[in-house]
Design a protein around this motif. Structure first.
Motif: not given
Length: 245
Positions: A151-155, A157-159, A171-182
């Motif tokens: 969860x720390x890595x995710x927070x 990354x989100x920030x 960095x996200x490596x999945x397609x859905x993760x990259x969509x979340x990043x966008x």
């Protein structure tokens, strides 16, 4: 002010219960992700809570449509709400329920005049940061090549993503993760634009207020100057000796 429509009364009375349900949705969405070892019964209960909350927002939308004086215009002007209600039915993914709930909560929150822009932006930042972290953790934790495991890595990354800094350590490596990043990047840019525009508007209003005050003082000084000139003219006329015919 004296007369309020049935739709307005419904939106006023249902706002707080829906916000409370949204908090319940946040807890139900977070528990299975944070507690990866949660049992099947707990996960199922959280899923039920998520669908109940979505159902409450869907019911709220249908009631508002029914109470609207012009229903076709309401549907046309609130098409985002309609998409948020229909979206989870097309593909029952937890992420879609999260997205639709965020949209509906945001739409209802903006209807409240007592919520100031600063409070709304702060709440949007916290909400996007929390849900973005949970969403990317849920899709990246099991990825073979992923490096967002906690969860720390995710927070973190989100920030860095919302602020468009992007250190690149996670960095996200999945397609859905990259969509979340966008989505997080666009949301971060939009919120930054709102804050910048709000600050600029405050400065402009302040400068305009100072200009108005300066013009008022200038006009007062000019009026006093004219009065002084008139008084001087009257005094000079009184001092002149009266001529004899």
């Amino acid at each position: 002010m004296k007369h309020q429509t049935a739709q307005g009364r419904w939106e006023q009375y249902s706002q707080r219960p829906l916000l409370a349900l949204a908090v319940g949705f946040a807890v139900a969405y977070a528990v299975p992700i944070v507690d990866h070892s949660a049992g099947h019964s707990l996960t199922s209960a959280c899923t039920v809570v998520e669908w109940v909350v979505w159902g409450a927002f869907a019911t709220d939308y249908l009631v508002r449509v029914g109470l609207a004086p012009r229903r076709k215009e309401f549907v046309r002007t609130h098409w985002i709400d309609l998409c948020a209600v229909v979206l989870p039915m097309l593909q029952p993914l937890r992420l879609l329920r999260m997205v639709s709930t965020l949209i509906l909560v945001g739409r209802r929150a903006r209807m409240a005049p007592q919520i100031q822009l600063t409070t709304y932006v702060a709440g949007a930042v916290v909400g996007l940061l929390m849900f973005g972290s949970l969403a990317v953790l849920s899709v990246e934790r099991e990825s073979p090549n992923g490096n967002i495991r906690t969860l720390g890595d995710a927070v973190w990354w989100s920030f860095t993503t919302m602020t468009t800094v992007g250190y690149g350590d996670h960095a996200p490596t999945t397609g859905l993760g990259r969509m979340i990043a966008v989505g997080l990047m666009l949301a971060g840019i939009a919120l930054l634009g709102v804050v910048t525009a709000n600050i600029a508007t405050w400065f402009i209003a302040r400068f305009e207020k100072d200009d108005v005050e300066e013009r008022r003082q200038t006009e007062a000084i000019e009026a006093l100057t004219e009065e002084v000139r008139a008084l001087r003219a009257e005094v000079a006329a009184l001092r002149e000796p009266s001529g004899t015919p």
